[in-house]
Design a protein around this motif. Sequence first.
Motif, PDB file in Angstrom:
ATOM      1  N   ILE A 104      -0.132  -5.897  -4.609  1.00  0.00           N
ATOM      2  CA  ILE A 104       0.383  -5.688  -3.517  1.00  0.00           C
ATOM      3  C   ILE A 104      -0.237  -5.732  -2.408  1.00  0.00           C
ATOM      4  O   ILE A 104      -1.314  -4.907  -2.385  1.00  0.00           O
ATOM      5  CB  ILE A 104       1.316  -4.184  -3.222  1.00  0.00           C
ATOM      6  CG1 ILE A 104       2.338  -4.270  -4.439  1.00  0.00           C
ATOM      7  CG2 ILE A 104       2.204  -4.217  -1.815  1.00  0.00           C
ATOM      8  CD1 ILE A 104       2.822  -2.810  -4.536  1.00  0.00           C
ATOM      9  N   LEU A 105      -0.244  -6.475  -1.156  1.00  0.00           N
ATOM     10  CA  LEU A 105      -1.162  -6.738  -0.268  1.00  0.00           C
ATOM     11  C   LEU A 105      -0.714  -6.250   1.036  1.00  0.00           C
ATOM     12  O   LEU A 105       0.636  -6.559   1.287  1.00  0.00           O
ATOM     13  CB  LEU A 105      -1.680  -8.000  -0.165  1.00  0.00           C
ATOM     14  CG  LEU A 105      -2.540  -8.521  -1.496  1.00  0.00           C
ATOM     15  CD1 LEU A 105      -2.934 -10.096  -1.550  1.00  0.00           C
ATOM     16  CD2 LEU A 105      -3.481  -7.674  -1.964  1.00  0.00           C
ATOM     17  N   ARG A 119       1.640   1.987  -5.038  1.00  0.00           N
ATOM     18  CA  ARG A 119       3.101   1.254  -5.361  1.00  0.00           C
ATOM     19  C   ARG A 119       4.356   2.281  -5.135  1.00  0.00           C
ATOM     20  O   ARG A 119       5.382   1.577  -4.621  1.00  0.00           O
ATOM     21  CB  ARG A 119       3.119   0.677  -6.885  1.00  0.00           C
ATOM     22  CG  ARG A 119       4.402   0.120  -7.390  1.00  0.00           C
ATOM     23  CD  ARG A 119       4.095  -0.614  -8.686  1.00  0.00           C
ATOM     24  NE  ARG A 119       3.530  -1.711  -8.694  1.00  0.00           N
ATOM     25  CZ  ARG A 119       3.475  -3.018  -8.441  1.00  0.00           C
ATOM     26  NH1 ARG A 119       4.920  -3.269  -8.123  1.00  0.00           N
ATOM     27  NH2 ARG A 119       2.845  -3.868  -8.559  1.00  0.00           N
ATOM     28  N   LEU A 120       3.992   3.536  -5.384  1.00  0.00           N
ATOM     29  CA  LEU A 120       5.283   4.323  -5.133  1.00  0.00           C
ATOM     30  C   LEU A 120       5.637   4.472  -3.519  1.00  0.00           C
ATOM     31  O   LEU A 120       6.757   4.409  -3.105  1.00  0.00           O
ATOM     32  CB  LEU A 120       4.811   5.903  -5.388  1.00  0.00           C
ATOM     33  CG  LEU A 120       4.624   6.040  -6.958  1.00  0.00           C
ATOM     34  CD1 LEU A 120       4.566   7.592  -7.155  1.00  0.00           C
ATOM     35  CD2 LEU A 120       6.252   6.006  -7.483  1.00  0.00           C
ATOM     36  N   PHE A 121       4.612   4.068  -2.516  1.00  0.00           N
ATOM     37  CA  PHE A 121       4.866   3.956  -1.386  1.00  0.00           C
ATOM     38  C   PHE A 121       5.061   2.378  -0.630  1.00  0.00           C
ATOM     39  O   PHE A 121       6.255   2.083   0.172  1.00  0.00           O
ATOM     40  CB  PHE A 121       3.519   4.399  -0.364  1.00  0.00           C
ATOM     41  CG  PHE A 121       3.358   5.843  -0.795  1.00  0.00           C
ATOM     42  CD1 PHE A 121       4.203   6.712   0.003  1.00  0.00           C
ATOM     43  CD2 PHE A 121       2.423   6.040  -1.465  1.00  0.00           C
ATOM     44  CE1 PHE A 121       3.731   8.192  -0.446  1.00  0.00           C
ATOM     45  CE2 PHE A 121       1.993   7.624  -1.664  1.00  0.00           C
ATOM     46  CZ  PHE A 121       2.617   8.597  -1.088  1.00  0.00           C
ATOM     47  N   GLY A 123       5.685  -0.424  -2.868  1.00  0.00           N
ATOM     48  CA  GLY A 123       6.358  -1.122  -3.919  1.00  0.00           C
ATOM     49  C   GLY A 123       7.990  -1.389  -3.396  1.00  0.00           C
ATOM     50  O   GLY A 123       8.419  -0.902  -2.309  1.00  0.00           O
ATOM     51  N   PRO A 124       8.752  -2.006  -4.021  1.00  0.00           N
ATOM     52  CA  PRO A 124      10.123  -2.464  -3.713  1.00  0.00           C
ATOM     53  C   PRO A 124      10.968  -1.382  -3.280  1.00  0.00           C
ATOM     54  O   PRO A 124      11.746  -1.447  -2.338  1.00  0.00           O
ATOM     55  CB  PRO A 124      10.715  -3.252  -4.798  1.00  0.00           C
ATOM     56  CG  PRO A 124       9.436  -3.765  -5.532  1.00  0.00           C
ATOM     57  CD  PRO A 124       8.397  -2.816  -5.252  1.00  0.00           C
ATOM     58  N   GLN A 125      10.822  -0.104  -4.135  1.00  0.00           N
ATOM     59  CA  GLN A 125      11.724   0.973  -3.780  1.00  0.00           C
ATOM     60  C   GLN A 125      10.927   1.950  -2.700  1.00  0.00           C
ATOM     61  O   GLN A 125      11.470   3.187  -2.572  1.00  0.00           O
ATOM     62  CB  GLN A 125      11.973   1.790  -4.745  1.00  0.00           C
ATOM     63  CG  GLN A 125      12.801   0.784  -5.895  1.00  0.00           C
ATOM     64  CD  GLN A 125      14.090  -0.091  -5.310  1.00  0.00           C
ATOM     65  OE1 GLN A 125      14.986   0.934  -4.534  1.00  0.00           O
ATOM     66  NE2 GLN A 125      14.452  -1.148  -5.765  1.00  0.00           N
ATOM     67  N   GLY A 126       9.762   1.791  -2.377  1.00  0.00           N
ATOM     68  CA  GLY A 126       8.871   2.739  -1.730  1.00  0.00           C
ATOM     69  C   GLY A 126       9.231   2.858  -0.205  1.00  0.00           C
ATOM     70  O   GLY A 126       9.916   1.838   0.502  1.00  0.00           O
ATOM     71  N   PRO A 127       9.158   3.837   0.449  1.00  0.00           N
ATOM     72  CA  PRO A 127       9.495   3.831   2.069  1.00  0.00           C
ATOM     73  C   PRO A 127       8.776   3.179   3.053  1.00  0.00           C
ATOM     74  O   PRO A 127       9.169   2.853   3.917  1.00  0.00           O
ATOM     75  CB  PRO A 127       8.820   5.637   2.153  1.00  0.00           C
ATOM     76  CG  PRO A 127       8.002   5.847   1.126  1.00  0.00           C
ATOM     77  CD  PRO A 127       8.376   4.875  -0.170  1.00  0.00           C
TER      78      PRO A 127
END
Length: 201
Positions: A104-105, A119-121, A123-127
């Motif tokens: 993720i860039l 990734r939690l922030f 990534g696709p479901q992150g805020p």
Amino acid sequence: MVLQGIADAVQAYTGLSPAAAATILALMLATYLLVSSLFVAPAPASAPPKPPQQEKKDEEKEEKGHEEEEEAVMPFVYPDPVEVGEITLEQLRAYDGKDPAKQILIAIRGQVYDVSRGRLFYGPQGPYSLFAGRDATRALALMSFDPNDLTGDLEGLSPDELEVLQDWEEKFKERYPRVGHLAADSNQKGAQLEHHEGESS
């Protein structure tokens, strides 16, 4: 005779009949037992003994459960960041976190950072998934989630907004590895592209 003497003594001392005194004493004892039971945990009821075969099965299940717990506790190991070198905005979009095999860039002021560890922030479901695979320079300066602000254009930013951007840039430098930079003409083209996309949407 002795009982009569006790009854007379109770009546003389308490002013109550022996029956009333006995009733009050019984109520006090019951209250004491009730209140004290609230503060003491009851003894666990002993389970009925299991047949030897059932005991063995339960032990096996328990061992498997512990093994599964140990496996679940194993921390996720992130792959080492891969240098991308010079990259265009169009190429950058492929690194938005939707493909788990890719990093993720995010680009800030022309520098590209690998934010896969976040990734939690991002990534696709992150805020902050909106910033993934994009140039987030202006959006971070303005603290904006408007897709029109996903550009490297710094035009019209106040000194305070540029300071906010500087703070974000320092945080990214501390937390995430720099893996490349945007192509020189990519910032201008990107600003125009984002502007036109914003108008058409």
